[in-house]
Design an enzyme around this catalytic site. Structure first.
Site, PDB file in Angstrom:
ATOM      1  CG  ASN A  90      13.728   7.260 -16.591  1.00 11.86           C
ATOM      2  OD1 ASN A  90      14.527   6.383 -16.906  1.00 11.86           O
ATOM      3  ND2 ASN A  90      13.911   8.530 -16.920  1.00 11.86           N
ATOM      4  CE1 TYR A 156      22.246   5.296 -10.392  1.00 11.43           C
ATOM      5  CE2 TYR A 156      23.325   3.275 -11.112  1.00 11.43           C
ATOM      6  CZ  TYR A 156      22.374   4.262 -11.304  1.00 11.43           C
ATOM      7  OH  TYR A 156      21.529   4.200 -12.386  1.00 11.43           O
ATOM      8  CE  LYS A 160      18.785   3.427 -10.401  1.00 12.03           C
ATOM      9  NZ  LYS A 160      17.424   3.846 -10.818  1.00 12.03           N
ATOM     10  CB  ILE A 189      21.110   3.378 -22.456  1.00 12.36           C
ATOM     11  CG1 ILE A 189      20.545   2.056 -21.899  1.00 12.36           C
ATOM     12  CG2 ILE A 189      20.163   3.998 -23.481  1.00 12.36           C
ATOM     13  CD1 ILE A 189      20.291   0.981 -22.937  1.00 12.36           C
TER      14      ILE A 189
END
Length: 265
Positions: A90, A156, A160, A189
């Site tokens: 994570n 980023y 990913k 989130i």
């Protein structure tokens, strides 16, 4: 509440946000959880909260940019409990200066890749010897940033996207060892840590475009990770699962048509 009974789980980056939710839900389902990250005081507090709630958890230092600390985390956990059953990758970093291709410096690019892609690779590589004898589940936390192009966040998103492909390679190469590997891509989130920094305008944009009636919560990711860590998901591996309220399931013009109270042009 015993879907992960006595499974030994490592959740990297579990000193904040999504990582805390995963660690808490794992412990509630019976797992023995290693909370890890750079912030020792926060990590100890998370582990203590889990223990006070009746779960089993310890804190272990880990720095995503330091491969030796990652290898030590895996070795110490395996020595302490005799095995590693679940690894949730994570932990990640995003450079605040990550912009367009012209704006991103080579130093920034390397920093993001070293943390997000190399860090995940090192963690998996270090955990595999302790999983190969009895199998296990590896869960990589990706990002919906890898779903399509954007106006910024180039490094980023690319890092990913690399996590997505690494997930498939791991699943293929180690499935015969009963090691599964899946990737979870969170959408927006909202966590206690990031909510003060998320503009209301951004929240509205997401609500206009997602299929459901609220943005994501940490437990939305944690609940899926419980399933992926459990034996219930044995036949699922190599999958990239986007948990974004349906943001990436439809035409990009949906929000505009909704505002026009129309279904078509």
């Amino acid at each position: 509440m015993n879907r992960l009974k006595d499974k030994v789980a490592i959740v990297t980056g579990s000193t904040s946000g999504i990582g805390i939710a995963i660690a808490q839900l794992y412990a509630a389902e019976g797992a023995i959880v290693t909370v890890c990250g750079r912030r020792a005081e926060k990590g100890e507090a998370v582990a203590q909260e889990i223990r006070e709630a009746g779960g089993r958890a310890v804190y272990h230092y880990m720095d995503l940019m330091d491969p030796e600390s990652i290898e030590k985390l895996m070795k110490d956990t395996a020595e302490k409990y005799g095995r590693i059953d679940i690894l949730v990758n994570n932990a990640a970093n995003a450079s605040p200066k990550d912009g367009t291709v012209e704006e991103v410096t080579l130093e920034q690019w390397n920093e993001v890749f070293d943390s997000n892609l190399r860090g995940t690779f090192v963690a998996v590589k270090a955990a595999l010897p302790f999983m190969k004898e009895h199998g296990g589940s590896i869960i990589n936390i990706g990002s919906m940033a890898a779903c399509g192009g954007d106006l910024q966040g180039t490094a980023y998103a690319a890092s990913k996207a690399g996590v997505d492909m690494l997930t498939k390679d791991i699943a293929l190469q180690y499935g015969k060892n009963d090691i599964r590997c899946n990737c979870v891509r969170p959408g927006l989130i909202v966590t206690p840590q990031n909510e003060p920094r998320i503009p209301e305008t951004l929240k509205k944009i997401y609500l206009d475009n997602i299929c459901v009636t609220r943005w994501g919560r940490p437990e939305d990711i944690g609940n899926l990770c419980v399933y992926l860590g459990s034996d219930e998901s044995y036949y699922m591996t190599g999958q990239i699962l986007t948990v974004d309220g349906g943001l990436n399931t439809h035409s990009p013009t949906v929000a505009q048509f909704r505002n026009m109270n129309s279904r078509t042009w």
